[in-house]
Structure formats: C-alpha cells, structure tokens
Design a protein around this motif. Structure first.
Motif, mmCIF file in Angstrom:
data_model
loop_
_atom_site.group_PDB
_atom_site.id
_atom_site.type_symbol
_atom_site.label_atom_id
_atom_site.label_comp_id
_atom_site.label_asym_id
_atom_site.label_seq_id
_atom_site.Cartn_x
_atom_site.Cartn_y
_atom_site.Cartn_z
ATOM 1 N N GLU A 140 -4.791 -15.259 -3.622
ATOM 2 C CA GLU A 140 -4.335 -15.028 -2.256
ATOM 3 C C GLU A 140 -2.896 -15.514 -2.132
ATOM 4 O O GLU A 140 -2.621 -16.701 -1.990
ATOM 5 C CB GLU A 140 -5.238 -15.766 -1.266
ATOM 6 C CG GLU A 140 -6.667 -15.250 -1.258
ATOM 7 C CD GLU A 140 -7.527 -16.006 -0.257
ATOM 8 O OE1 GLU A 140 -6.980 -16.854 0.467
ATOM 9 O OE2 GLU A 140 -8.734 -15.755 -0.217
ATOM 10 N N GLU A 143 0.281 -12.131 3.007
ATOM 11 C CA GLU A 143 -0.345 -11.216 3.951
ATOM 12 C C GLU A 143 0.740 -10.506 4.748
ATOM 13 O O GLU A 143 1.879 -10.981 4.847
ATOM 14 C CB GLU A 143 -1.283 -11.969 4.903
ATOM 15 C CG GLU A 143 -2.469 -12.619 4.212
ATOM 16 C CD GLU A 143 -3.364 -13.353 5.188
ATOM 17 O OE1 GLU A 143 -3.002 -13.406 6.374
ATOM 18 O OE2 GLU A 143 -4.406 -13.878 4.757
ATOM 19 N N HIS A 160 4.228 -10.697 -4.650
ATOM 20 C CA HIS A 160 3.321 -9.821 -3.914
ATOM 21 C C HIS A 160 4.182 -8.985 -2.962
ATOM 22 O O HIS A 160 4.539 -9.444 -1.869
ATOM 23 C CB HIS A 160 2.303 -10.653 -3.145
ATOM 24 C CG HIS A 160 1.323 -9.822 -2.386
ATOM 25 N ND1 HIS A 160 0.501 -10.323 -1.403
ATOM 26 C CD2 HIS A 160 1.010 -8.503 -2.466
ATOM 27 C CE1 HIS A 160 -0.247 -9.366 -0.899
ATOM 28 N NE2 HIS A 160 0.040 -8.253 -1.525
ATOM 29 N N PRO A 163 1.106 -5.392 1.178
ATOM 30 C CA PRO A 163 -0.273 -4.925 0.927
ATOM 31 C C PRO A 163 -0.296 -3.561 0.263
ATOM 32 O O PRO A 163 0.541 -2.704 0.527
ATOM 33 C CB PRO A 163 -0.877 -4.865 2.345
ATOM 34 C CG PRO A 163 0.304 -4.699 3.255
ATOM 35 C CD PRO A 163 1.427 -5.440 2.620
#
Length: 402
Positions: A140, A143, A160, A163
């Motif tokens: 994780e 976001e 990251h 999404p």
C-alpha cells in the motif's frame, strides 16, 4: 495470539543474511520489527515473505476479449516480448484485470522462477518455510491521482504513478533523472500528476523535497511513513501453481482427508462394478461370436470366415436373387427404406428417380421440406447411407461393411 513473521527478501538475500523483518498480531498491527539474520528472527506461528521490488516486474498487457482457454499460455505469449531472457524461466502472477474497449487489460507480476526457488529453499533451511509471498510492488503505497515514491532502507524506491498504472522500482542513485523522464512522458500524454508524495521507512534516508520539486517543476510533499509489509488482503500470492508450498497443500489435505477417502472408496466400488459388467459383456460377446461362427459354417460351408456378418449378408442377397426376391441394394428396397425414413414428408417430394449399380438417386421438388440429418440417421439404423450431391440430389446406397 497468532503472530505472523514477515521477512523482507532483498536482492542479495541470503548471501547477505541480515534483512528487515516485522511481526504482526491478529489485527495486522506491527508489534515487533527490526533487522537481523535468520538466527535472531523472533518466534511466530508462521512466516511470510515480501519480495523486493527490483526482483519483480509489473507488466500490463492487453488480451483479446473472451479469451478464456489456456489463460497461462496466453499470458506468457503476451508478456514474452516485454521480458528479458527466456519466458519459460519466468513465474507469472496475474494480479488484476479490467475491461477496456477492445479487450481486457491484465496486470502481471513477472519473477525469475529459479530465484524464487532459491529463496524458498533458503527460508525452509532456516526452519521458516514461507506460507505466503508477496511483492513489494503490491504494498500500500499511495492513493488518489498523486504520484507516490516510497523509499525504504534498500537502495531502491517504489514509484506508484496513480491508480491503475504499473508500479516501478527506481534506483535511488538515479531517482531524479528517472522521475523527470517519466513525468515528461506523462505530461505529453496529458496524465501529469498534481504533486509527488514522498513516503519514508523509519531509518531510511530522505531526498531534499525542495530541490526535487524545483528540478521536476512539480509540488513535492512528505506523506505517511512507508510500511513495506502493508499489502492489501486482495494482494496476489506469488506462491501458486508449482511454487505452492507443500505444507500449505498438506493443510488442505487434512481438511479434505475424509471426503477424499469417501470419494476414493466410491471410485473403487464404481471401478469394480464396471469391471464386472465389462467381463460379463465380454463373455456374452464371445458366445455370440461362436454362435455366428457356427451359423456361418452351416450356411456357407467350405468358405473361410473373414468378416462373417458381411459374408452372410452377401450370401443372403445372392440366395434372394436366385429365388426371385429383392436384394438389400435393389431399387425397390432402397426406395422403401427412404419412404419409411422420410415418413409423411416423402409424399409428393420426389420429382425424379434414377437407379444404377446399387445406388438410388432421388431428385426432390423441395429439399427444405425434409430434414437431411434426420432422414440420414434413420437410414443409417437400417444399414443405408445417404449422400447429398452439389446439385441437390440425394443418393441412397447400402452401407459398406454391414
């Protein structure tokens, strides 16, 4: 309390045995963490592993819609030109799928199979066999639409980029130019983020956020601490297929041992019943063959039996012909077989009839009035064959070998 030991497997483990670890409780909260070699790992009910980001590749490939047969082979074919080295030496894990306009976009984790086996063997040798293994790329990290760069104690970071996009392992030494290149590509595609979020593991070295923001021309902020072990419950386990741990398979076997024993007993009974039926039918067949042989010898003396059923049929036709009776391949016999098989549809269906050398040729006024497959099936039961020519005519003849 059920304690889970999660071990971080880096690029140089077990050659360099000291590695980060964490112990989680039933609720997934960290109750102990540290870095040491396997001799000093704390006790726990079972062990899991997190594979360092550089040991995996996150690849997204497009698959045709509705392609469900042999998914493993299809994935290997789609990923092959995106992987360095022989695809047969790689271990593929499907982590997500989503529909797009003209197919399915699949995200796949690709790891070297030999390296995974080496890690599993080393963990087992430490008396810490891995129950599950996840990739650091699945942790994780971030976001929302922001880009997130997670930096641990290793010499790499995990990017990251929002999404639904493939995550990347970035070398810390070349982090800034790589980020600049990726941002340039995103801006040209109209997918530039609003900001970059930096997350650090406790004890990890940081980057100068102000200088990085100036070089990237992008706001850079610091986010929550980075926990490399925090994989979602839906994260794909790398230990599947041929790498599925034997002790995990054993657990399933213990739960299914009684149902499997019952199923095995039923299969044995079913096999013995079928075997008895086969032997009984074989005995009946042998008796029928002996009776046929006796009938053949009495009906056609001084003739070797090559195909008794066919020879008796031909002999019967010869005797019928000698006594002025119809043979099985005579025109009237073939026509009667057609009328019987076609039923009420034969009335008024024929426009012309021709017979030659045991074959009855029928011309139909309306071929659609009769179902060819149904008539052919009924004729086959009687020992006749129906063939439809290109001009629409039907040809009926005696089935060879009957």
């Amino acid at each position: 309390m059920n304690r889970r030991l999660i071990v971080y497997v880096g690029e140089h483990w077990p050659t360099q045995p000291s590695t980060p670890w964490v112990v989680l409780d039933d609720r997934g909260q960290a109750i102990e963490q540290g870095q040491s070699d396997p001799r000093y790992w704390p006790a726990a009910e079972h062990c899991e592993a997190v594979l360092a980001a550089p040991l995996c590749s996150w690849i997204e490939v497009k698959l045709p819609a509705g392609a469900r047969r042999e998914p493993e082979r299809l994935l290997r074919y789609a990923v092959e030109d995106r992987v360095a080295g022989d695809i047969d030496h790689q271990h593929l894990t499907l982590i997500s799928q989503r529909r797009v306009d003209d197919g399915v976009l699949a995200a796949v984790l690709v790891c070297n199979r030999a390296r995974l086996r080496e890690i599993l063997t080393a963990l087992a040798a430490c008396n810490r066999p891995a129950l599950h293994m996840y990739a650091e790329l699945q942790a994780e990290v971030g976001e929302g639409e922001d880009w997130t760069l997670a930096l641990g104690v290793a010499e790499h970071g995990v990017l990251h980029p929002g999404p639904g996009r493939a995550r990347l392992a970035l070398d810390k030494a070349a982090c800034e130019p790589l980020l600049a290149h990726l941002l340039d590509q995103a801006r040209r595609a109209g997918q530039a983020p609003a900001r970059l979020v930096l997350r650090y593991q406790s004890g990890a070295g940081g980057l100068d956020a102000g200088m990085l923001a100036e070089r990237l021309a992008l706001p850079v902020v610091e986010g929550a601490p980075y926990c490399w072990w925090s994989c979602r419950n839906s994260a794909a386990d790398l230990l599947h297929g041929e790498l599925r741990p034997a002790h995990r398979r054993t657990g399933w076997y213990r739960r299914l041992r009684r149902p499997l024993a019952l199923a095995g007993t039923a299969m044995v009974v079913f096999f013995l019943a079928n075997l008895g039926e086969v032997l009984w039918k074989k005995q009946q067949l042998a008796a029928l063959e002996q009776r046929m042989q006796r009938l053949f010898e009495s009906a056609v003396p001084n003739t070797p039996a090559v195909a008794p059923a066919l020879q008796l049929r031909r002999h019967l036709d010869e005797m019928r012909s000698k006594h002025g009776l119809l043979r099985q391949d005579d025109a009237l016999t073939l026509l009667a077989a057609f009328v019987d098989s076609a039923g009420s549809g034969a009335r008024g269906a024929l426009s012309a009839i021709d017979y030659e050398a045991g074959q009855l040729k029928l011309s139909l006024r309306d071929a659609s009035a009769l179902n060819v497959s149904e008539v052919a099936g009924r004729l086959a039961i009687k020992g006749y064959r129906l063939r439809q020519n290109e001009d629409g005519t039907w040809v009926i003849s005696q089935e060879i070998g009957r």
